[in-house]
Write a protein that holds these residues in place. Structure first.
Motif, PDB file in Angstrom:
ATOM      1  N   LEU A 142      30.961  47.135  47.923  1.00 13.58           N
ATOM      2  CA  LEU A 142      31.852  46.490  46.959  1.00 13.58           C
ATOM      3  C   LEU A 142      32.606  45.353  47.642  1.00 13.58           C
ATOM      4  N   LYS A 187      35.493  43.935  46.962  1.00 12.07           N
ATOM      5  CA  LYS A 187      36.921  44.218  47.174  1.00 12.07           C
ATOM      6  C   LYS A 187      37.069  45.721  47.244  1.00 12.07           C
ATOM      7  N   ASP A 188      37.606  46.209  48.336  1.00 15.10           N
ATOM      8  CA  ASP A 188      37.615  47.653  48.538  1.00 15.10           C
ATOM      9  C   ASP A 188      38.663  48.013  49.584  1.00 15.10           C
ATOM     10  N   ASN A 189      39.927  48.036  49.170  1.00 13.14           N
ATOM     11  CA  ASN A 189      41.018  48.346  50.101  1.00 13.14           C
ATOM     12  C   ASN A 189      41.342  49.831  50.051  1.00 13.14           C
ATOM     13  N   GLY A 205      43.981  39.990  47.792  1.00 14.38           N
ATOM     14  CA  GLY A 205      42.821  39.238  47.316  1.00 14.38           C
ATOM     15  C   GLY A 205      43.264  38.015  46.538  1.00 14.38           C
ATOM     16  N   GLY A 206      43.315  38.140  45.218  1.00 13.66           N
ATOM     17  CA  GLY A 206      43.783  37.048  44.396  1.00 13.66           C
ATOM     18  C   GLY A 206      42.658  36.253  43.787  1.00 13.66           C
ATOM     19  N   VAL A 244      38.977  34.726  46.121  1.00 13.95           N
ATOM     20  CA  VAL A 244      38.165  35.595  46.984  1.00 13.95           C
ATOM     21  C   VAL A 244      36.688  35.224  46.907  1.00 13.95           C
ATOM     22  N   THR A 273      37.446  48.206  41.528  1.00 15.67           N
ATOM     23  CA  THR A 273      36.219  47.408  41.586  1.00 15.67           C
ATOM     24  C   THR A 273      35.065  48.242  41.039  1.00 15.67           C
ATOM     25  N   LEU A 274      34.238  47.620  40.226  1.00 18.96           N
ATOM     26  CA  LEU A 274      33.028  48.272  39.728  1.00 18.96           C
ATOM     27  C   LEU A 274      31.803  47.504  40.197  1.00 18.96           C
ATOM     28  N   PRO A 275      30.712  48.214  40.520  1.00 20.16           N
ATOM     29  CA  PRO A 275      29.454  47.487  40.742  1.00 20.16           C
ATOM     30  C   PRO A 275      29.069  46.756  39.452  1.00 20.16           C
ATOM     31  N   ALA A 276      28.404  45.614  39.578  1.00 23.13           N
ATOM     32  CA  ALA A 276      28.031  44.833  38.395  1.00 23.13           C
ATOM     33  C   ALA A 276      27.267  45.696  37.386  1.00 23.13           C
ATOM     34  N   HIS A 326      39.263  39.830  38.006  1.00 27.39           N
ATOM     35  CA  HIS A 326      38.491  38.814  38.719  1.00 27.39           C
ATOM     36  C   HIS A 326      37.014  39.174  38.574  1.00 27.39           C
ATOM     37  N   ASP A 334      34.263  39.271  41.419  1.00 29.32           N
ATOM     38  CA  ASP A 334      34.399  40.311  42.445  1.00 29.32           C
ATOM     39  C   ASP A 334      34.189  41.712  41.858  1.00 29.32           C
ATOM     40  N   ASN A 363      36.223  43.072  39.934  1.00 30.31           N
ATOM     41  CA  ASN A 363      37.572  43.625  40.100  1.00 30.31           C
ATOM     42  C   ASN A 363      38.348  43.578  38.782  1.00 30.31           C
ATOM     43  N   GLY A 409      32.478  52.964  41.925  1.00 30.60           N
ATOM     44  CA  GLY A 409      33.426  51.874  42.147  1.00 30.60           C
ATOM     45  C   GLY A 409      34.468  52.243  43.183  1.00 30.60           C
ATOM     46  N   SER A 410      35.368  51.290  43.462  1.00 32.19           N
ATOM     47  CA  SER A 410      36.466  51.515  44.401  1.00 32.19           C
ATOM     48  C   SER A 410      37.763  51.709  43.631  1.00 32.19           C
ATOM     49  N   ALA A 414      40.955  47.921  44.710  1.00 33.13           N
ATOM     50  CA  ALA A 414      40.262  46.673  44.996  1.00 33.13           C
ATOM     51  C   ALA A 414      41.086  45.820  45.939  1.00 33.13           C
ATOM     52  N   GLU A 415      42.276  45.407  45.491  1.00 35.40           N
ATOM     53  CA  GLU A 415      43.055  44.465  46.288  1.00 35.40           C
ATOM     54  C   GLU A 415      44.521  44.824  46.400  1.00 35.40           C
TER      55      GLU A 415
END
Lengths: 457, 457
Positions: A185, A187-189, B152-153, B156, B345-348, B376, B379, B381, B409-410, B413-414
């Motif tokens: 991924l 973005k993955d904090n 991030g923002g 990225v 965050t998700l995979p596409a 975003h 990303d 995100n 997913g995560s 993300a940021e």
């Protein structure tokens, strides 16, 4: 070093299978010396695991039996970081050779530690992508080894070093535990950056077994140009100007007239220009559409360029000829005997002074030696090669590295610290920083069994 | 929490100076709560050091006296990672506000931890460069805070997250020792990547006091476009196509019709399109030469785009209007009361399914709530905001994060883990990984005094 008992060797065989434990000297010798021949060690056994699980069992077993090991990939390192100089077991990761499918939507792939950089490049290309890292040792250097050393190479200017390509790793820590984070991924904090920490740790914190790698869009149209210049000052000015004026710039390599002479004599190559010039820059620009005009405009605007040879996108053979002048340096110098290889970074403002002073410093330390310089100009990264010095004589290394540190440079640009530069890490890093490194080492390798003789003084 | 004695407060004053120890509730209250109002803590003292040396003395003193502290920058975090929820002392770094000169040759600058992102951007711009990180909180968020959270923002996609901008840091570790590596060399493999490890560690491993930051060439010509689409599938396809077709792409933001309605109602804005559309993409492309034609061509080639509004390089006011639809989401949602903010965050491949399922999952967990999505797109995100839920009720958070993890997913993300997501770190990270994190924490913060209530469960 304690001798392994027959029973212990049998345990190693039971973990990885009989054919994958090498003990005969004629089989282990190639794993015990680096390819330049400067760093010669010895080992009782080379163990070749075929899976992350086997690596985990091996590391756990070594910890239990207080045996040290050196992880080894393609054995293309130049600082004695991957050979058993202290009689360690060698853990060869080359059998971890799986390349996963390319995820075309995200531009990523997962590769085992033993996959060569050339194989990553090929897998990426077959799916319409490219890998951001390229280096002369691409056919032997592996994913695991290049991550463990945060390898740089020819494309750092555009894509960053290896760390910038790594989206996650699978690794075995010093207690045998397996950490795996290969989801890729962007973005993955979620917690500390273990992958980034393992990258560049030279096998001292964990054994990398696989990695998720970022790919980049392929840029099919390439132009190569060789410039002859009269001074280092003109070279530095040219690099600064090209970086701003030519977004397609992908590599800016530098070498000097004595190195070119050696290359041409060693390999019987024609000289690129009729007149002898002091400094040479080799550029490569790559873009989706032919960048020939952009290169011509950017090069035309440079002051201080005495000669130019351009190989356009339609002249791949000519491009390879121009690249050969640069890439053949390593082999040509090595033909003079095992060189001392010092890989350093200088701030742009100090580069001219370094190029002026380093031959004197080398001559003072070893009057019979010769000093060769080449490298990656846009990164401030020079490879200082010294031939005609005894492999065990460190006085030249010390003199050069002290000069680098005095000029605010780095004593290790992209090759790592290994054994070769371990005594001088303190030139760049404070006692407090080295103490912090030791605490991190103890945290992830509590028994101190992972590559115990490299990096930390 | 142990009460500080008058003598101890006097010691703090002696380290940083009387005016820089705040103890009155009316002075400390702003440091004790996050700006959304969801995370409310309390502190006996806010200490405002003016130098790295003072930070070092404070940390050493806290370790000696077994007092925990929370480092705080601009206090713009969204996961309760920078407020004293356990009654910790607050270490405000905002006085570390020095911005060094821009090195024009290398494109770098050194900034103190308390410098705002807007101030970095301004210093870079004044020297003909730009900073690769931009985010809505730019006027408050600081260098130290954005590094500690690997922020991030909006850029990225083009420049990477904050970690990719950091060439080195100065920091105080948990034993009060100072590590400093601010030389800014592009290639520098001298030991472990401490800067990268501290980046994203949320103040739990060290207190960042300054950083060497990479700048990027400024791209003066900007084009903004707003697209209305009918489905998430069309949005995902559009993002994939734009990434390949439009190298000048710098940001691809996403929001949905209900969020747009809320923004337009809250701020009295005109709607961008006459007809209501389901999904909106906001693009920004930036280049050295006007990218309007490139944007038009790339957008024109997209299937499934129902509406397009373009603001060219010559229409900055119109560009700001289009951006406002996206950037005003945070404030509009916050006006409904403190939201639960989940940054994932998700995979596409899983994005459409997530957007379909998340409102149901939220409604099941909290029938009275409302769920808002924006983020975003390039990303993967999404920011999931849930309003109408009690700040202390975690059932919605759990339901959403479990859905994210089930879709690979995560959960962060940021924005980081902070306090908000600490219970669920195990959804993304194995017990072995969390154990490794704990060992790293113990290595650099042996007394466990640095932000002890965040990140690690």
């Amino acid at each position: 070093v304690r001798r392994l008992s027959a029973e212990e060797l049998q345990t190693l065989r039971s973990i990885v299978g009989d054919p994958h434990v090498l003990v005969d000297a004629d089989l282990t010798s190639g794993y015990s010396v680096d390819w330049t021949g400067r760093f010669q060690g010895s080992t009782q056994a080379v163990v070749r695991p075929g899976s992350t699980r086997e690596v985990s069992r091996l590391v756990s077993w070594c910890l239990e039996h207080d045996l040290a090991l050196v992880p080894q990939g393609g054995n293309t390192g130049l600082v004695g970081g991957g050979v058993p100089l202290g009689g360690e077991l060698v853990l060869s990761l080359r059998r971890l050779g799986d390349v996963g499918p390319v995820d075309g939507a995200s531009g990523q792939l997962t590769a085992g530690a033993g996959v060569t950089i050339a194989a990553v490049q090929a897998a990426a290309a077959a799916a319409g992508w490219a890998y951001g890292v390229d280096l002369a040792a691409r056919d032997s250097a592996t994913v695991g080894g290049t991550i463990a050393t945060n390898a740089g190479g020819l494309r750092v200017l555009r894509y960053g070093a290896t760390r910038a390509q790594v989206l996650g790793v699978e690794a075995v820590l010093g207690d045998g535990s397996v950490v795996s984070h290969l989801g890729g991924l962007l973005k993955d904090n979620t917690g500390y950056d273990l992958a980034g920490l393992l990258c560049g740790s030279e096998g001292t914190l964990g054994v990398i077994t696989a990695a998720r790698l970022r790919l980049v869009p392929p840029l099919g149209e390439r132009v190569v140009a060789l410039l002859g210049l009269e001074s280092v000052a003109a070279m530095i000015a040219a690099v600064g100007s090209l970086r701003r004026q030519l977004p397609a710039l992908e590599a800016v390599e530098v070498f000097f007239s004595d190195g070119l002479d050696l290359v041409c004599e060693t390999f019987g190559l024609a000289r690129p220009f009729a007149r002898r010039r002091g400094v040479f820059l080799l550029l490569e620009a790559a873009a989706a559409t032919d960048p020939t005009d952009d290169v011509a405009a950017a090069v035309g605007a440079l002051p201080g360029v005495a000669e130019v040879a351009v190989a356009t996108a339609g002249e791949p053979a000519r491009q390879a000829e121009l690249w050969r002048y640069r890439e053949a340096h390593t082999e040509a110098i090595n033909s003079l005997g095992p060189p001392h290889k010092l890989d350093v970074t200088l701030p742009a403002a100090a580069m001219a002074r370094f190029v002026e002073l380093v031959p004197r410093v080398v001559a003072d330390a070893a009057p019979e030696s010769r000093c060769w310089l080449f490298g990656h100009a846009a990164d401030g990264n020079l490879h200082v090669n010294v031939t005609g010095v005894d492999p065990g004589d460190d006085s030249v290394d010390e003199a050069v590295l002290e000069l680098v540190a005095a000029l605010d440079g780095s004593i290790s640009a992209e090759h790592g610290i290994g054994t070769a530069k371990k005594p001088w890490l303190g030139l760049n890093r404070s006692p407090t920083e080295i103490q912090a490194f030791r605490r991190l080492k103890a945290a992830l390798d509590p028994g101190g069994i992972l590559n115990p003789n490299v990096l930390l003084p």
